[in-house]
Design a protein around this motif. Sequence first.
Motif, PDB file in Angstrom:
ATOM      1  N   ALA A 281       0.868  -1.179   0.000  1.00 34.34           N
ATOM      2  CA  ALA A 281       0.000   0.000   0.000  1.00 34.34           C
ATOM      3  C   ALA A 281       0.901   1.224   0.000  1.00 34.34           C
ATOM      4  N   VAL A 282       0.675   2.136  -0.962  1.00 37.50           N
ATOM      5  CA  VAL A 282       1.544   3.310  -1.078  1.00 37.50           C
ATOM      6  C   VAL A 282       0.714   4.564  -1.340  1.00 37.50           C
ATOM      7  N   SER A 283       1.337   5.701  -1.135  1.00 37.77           N
ATOM      8  CA  SER A 283       0.774   6.948  -1.618  1.00 37.77           C
ATOM      9  C   SER A 283       1.859   7.653  -2.398  1.00 37.77           C
ATOM     10  N   ALA A 284       1.669   7.714  -3.715  1.00 40.85           N
ATOM     11  CA  ALA A 284       2.710   8.296  -4.565  1.00 40.85           C
ATOM     12  C   ALA A 284       2.829   9.796  -4.315  1.00 40.85           C
ATOM     13  N   THR A 285       1.709  10.478  -4.124  1.00 39.78           N
ATOM     14  CA  THR A 285       1.765  11.927  -3.933  1.00 39.78           C
ATOM     15  C   THR A 285       2.347  12.285  -2.560  1.00 39.78           C
ATOM     16  N   GLU A 286       2.054  11.459  -1.547  1.00 41.00           N
ATOM     17  CA  GLU A 286       2.600  11.717  -0.205  1.00 41.00           C
ATOM     18  C   GLU A 286       3.971  11.058  -0.022  1.00 41.00           C
ATOM     19  N   LYS A 287       4.436  10.381  -1.066  1.00 37.40           N
ATOM     20  CA  LYS A 287       5.711   9.647  -1.013  1.00 37.40           C
ATOM     21  C   LYS A 287       5.777   8.698   0.188  1.00 37.40           C
ATOM     22  N   GLN A 288       4.695   7.964   0.380  1.00 36.11           N
ATOM     23  CA  GLN A 288       4.671   6.994   1.475  1.00 36.11           C
ATOM     24  C   GLN A 288       4.647   5.571   0.934  1.00 36.11           C
ATOM     25  N   GLY A 289       5.406   4.708   1.595  1.00 36.02           N
ATOM     26  CA  GLY A 289       5.397   3.285   1.215  1.00 36.02           C
ATOM     27  C   GLY A 289       6.265   2.971   0.009  1.00 36.02           C
ATOM     28  N   LEU A 290       6.973   3.974  -0.520  1.00 27.27           N
ATOM     29  CA  LEU A 290       7.764   3.732  -1.738  1.00 27.27           C
ATOM     30  C   LEU A 290       8.958   2.808  -1.469  1.00 27.27           C
ATOM     31  N   ASP A 291       9.413   2.782  -0.205  1.00 25.78           N
ATOM     32  CA  ASP A 291      10.529   1.877   0.139  1.00 25.78           C
ATOM     33  C   ASP A 291      10.162   0.439  -0.163  1.00 25.78           C
ATOM     34  N   ALA A 292       8.900   0.112   0.136  1.00 23.35           N
ATOM     35  CA  ALA A 292       8.447  -1.269  -0.105  1.00 23.35           C
ATOM     36  C   ALA A 292       8.530  -1.595  -1.593  1.00 23.35           C
ATOM     37  N   LEU A 293       8.223  -0.611  -2.455  1.00 26.20           N
ATOM     38  CA  LEU A 293       8.345  -0.829  -3.906  1.00 26.20           C
ATOM     39  C   LEU A 293       9.809  -1.000  -4.286  1.00 26.20           C
ATOM     40  N   GLU A 294      10.648  -0.131  -3.712  1.00 26.28           N
ATOM     41  CA  GLU A 294      12.068  -0.177  -4.066  1.00 26.28           C
ATOM     42  C   GLU A 294      12.704  -1.499  -3.664  1.00 26.28           C
ATOM     43  N   SER A 295      12.123  -2.154  -2.655  1.00 29.40           N
ATOM     44  CA  SER A 295      12.700  -3.440  -2.245  1.00 29.40           C
ATOM     45  C   SER A 295      12.527  -4.485  -3.348  1.00 29.40           C
ATOM     46  N   HIS A 296      11.634  -4.221  -4.326  1.00 27.63           N
ATOM     47  CA  HIS A 296      11.476  -5.156  -5.449  1.00 27.63           C
ATOM     48  C   HIS A 296      12.325  -4.749  -6.650  1.00 27.63           C
ATOM     49  N   LEU A 297      13.076  -3.653  -6.518  1.00 20.73           N
ATOM     50  CA  LEU A 297      13.981  -3.235  -7.594  1.00 20.73           C
ATOM     51  C   LEU A 297      15.390  -3.731  -7.259  1.00 20.73           C
ATOM     52  N   GLY A 298      16.296  -3.573  -8.187  1.00 20.94           N
ATOM     53  CA  GLY A 298      17.669  -3.978  -7.929  1.00 20.94           C
ATOM     54  C   GLY A 298      18.472  -3.879  -9.202  1.00 20.94           C
ATOM     55  N   VAL A 299      19.799  -3.806  -9.068  1.00 22.72           N
ATOM     56  CA  VAL A 299      20.669  -3.666 -10.239  1.00 22.72           C
ATOM     57  C   VAL A 299      20.391  -4.785 -11.250  1.00 22.72           C
ATOM     58  N   GLY A 300      20.154  -4.408 -12.490  1.00 23.21           N
ATOM     59  CA  GLY A 300      19.952  -5.388 -13.557  1.00 23.21           C
ATOM     60  C   GLY A 300      18.543  -5.936 -13.629  1.00 23.21           C
ATOM     61  N   LYS A 301      17.683  -5.530 -12.706  1.00 25.17           N
ATOM     62  CA  LYS A 301      16.304  -6.026 -12.723  1.00 25.17           C
ATOM     63  C   LYS A 301      15.425  -5.083 -13.528  1.00 25.17           C
ATOM     64  N   THR A 302      14.482  -5.635 -14.266  1.00 26.55           N
ATOM     65  CA  THR A 302      13.591  -4.816 -15.076  1.00 26.55           C
ATOM     66  C   THR A 302      12.171  -4.901 -14.533  1.00 26.55           C
ATOM     67  N   VAL A 303      11.585  -3.743 -14.286  1.00 26.32           N
ATOM     68  CA  VAL A 303      10.213  -3.718 -13.771  1.00 26.32           C
ATOM     69  C   VAL A 303       9.309  -2.966 -14.744  1.00 26.32           C
ATOM     70  N   ALA A 304       8.017  -3.260 -14.680  1.00 27.12           N
ATOM     71  CA  ALA A 304       7.047  -2.545 -15.508  1.00 27.12           C
ATOM     72  C   ALA A 304       5.784  -2.327 -14.698  1.00 27.12           C
ATOM     73  N   PHE A 305       4.929  -1.483 -15.215  1.00 26.96           N
ATOM     74  CA  PHE A 305       3.697  -1.129 -14.508  1.00 26.96           C
ATOM     75  C   PHE A 305       2.487  -1.451 -15.354  1.00 26.96           C
ATOM     76  N   LEU A 306       1.504  -2.074 -14.716  1.00 23.30           N
ATOM     77  CA  LEU A 306       0.232  -2.350 -15.379  1.00 23.30           C
ATOM     78  C   LEU A 306      -0.867  -1.755 -14.518  1.00 23.30           C
ATOM     79  N   GLY A 307      -1.902  -1.255 -15.137  1.00 21.49           N
ATOM     80  CA  GLY A 307      -3.021  -0.739 -14.353  1.00 21.49           C
ATOM     81  C   GLY A 307      -3.830   0.237 -15.168  1.00 21.49           C
ATOM     82  N   SER A 308      -5.075   0.419 -14.792  1.00 17.80           N
ATOM     83  CA  SER A 308      -5.959   1.298 -15.549  1.00 17.80           C
ATOM     84  C   SER A 308      -5.467   2.733 -15.475  1.00 17.80           C
TER      85      SER A 308
END
Length: 357
Positions: free
Chosen positions: A175-202
């Motif tokens: 659960a995050v709030s992009a405008t309040e910059k909350q919870g973004l650490d949890a997203l970043e924990s799924h990133l990493g050097v050489g890893k490719t991520v994408a976004f899906l959603g309406s």
Amino acid sequence: MNLEELGWNPSFEADFGEYRQRGLSPGRIACQQKDLYQVYGVDGTMSTEVSGNFRHNARSKADFPAVGDWVAIRPCPEESKATIQAVLPRRSVFSRKSAGARTEEQVLAANIDTVFLVSGLDNEFRPRRIERYLTVAWDSGAAPVIVLNKADLCTDIGARLEEVESVAFGVPVCAVSATEKQGLDALESHLGVGKTVAFLGSSGVGKSTIINALLGAQRQEVRAVREDDSRGRHTTSYRELIPLPGKGLLIDTPGMREIQLWTDEDGLRKSFEDIEALVGSCRFRNCAHQKEPGCAVRAAIENGALDAKRYRSYLKLQREVRFLAAKQDQKAHLEEKARRKEFGRMVKKMKKDYKKG
Ligand code: GDP
Ligand code: ZN
């Protein structure tokens, strides 16, 4: 950037062996504009086109490079344009049926490791839609992470999380709030050097806001490439494979955002494991879950173990998948017919030439 930072790994290296022997070098597709592909390589960004041979051998649109693909490149300094000789086997693929009467697979992006399935926690919250996106994600080969954005607009996050967890077994949920910059650490924990991520959603759920928050200050300048087109004019295109320094890469292509269903029954099964298990324990193998005695599906709906809405969305998706599969079969059948006809013509011609000569 070195190749590892671009997502290269030993299994791509293994597939690349034969091309290395031919003196080709690896590159990764950053964006496409008509016939022109921008490619990241060890020496920076290159402008490339597929070779004549490649074009000749391609059987369908899906054989052409897509954003995120690794390709084998023949550098061609004298013509200032390198050529793409081959596309390496894809580790994951997001595709859709292309518009028009012909059902043809169109690859939107390839080699994505993790896909963030973004929904809003505002009044647009729809667990059914998350289910559909999960099916698409399982089918692609990428690992899904469910992102519930706009947490600042939600007073009962706990209840929403429970609802989501009931449709998404074992999938991480943030659960995050992009405008309040909350919870973004949890997203970043799924990133990493050489890893490719994408976004899906309406549209409107906050994908761009999240992407911009992850990119920080750099945003547009990392995306724009200025190019001289064939007429010598300046054009600007936007890279869709975007490096996040020290955190990997993200893919943001317009098509991914409005992805349509192009999945098969395996993907469907994975998202609806609970229902598949119930179906397996109905007394009759061909149970239609209507009035048959010993129907496990109806029993589960009656005692509340299975949500009737979830069952309906399973049926709906199943119909779509079957419809699409039938359309694909029909297309394959027509192609086979055309091939036979062409072969017959060729044989006739050979006989004729043989008689003459
Ligand atoms: P996209 O279509 O998924 O890329 O969505 P956008 O990133 O363009 O966001 C759509 C709208 O939602 C914009 O007005 C954003 O400011 C707003 N928005 C995005 N994230 C949040 C959030 O965490 N909280 C709130 N309240 N609004 C948000
Ligand atoms: Zn049944």
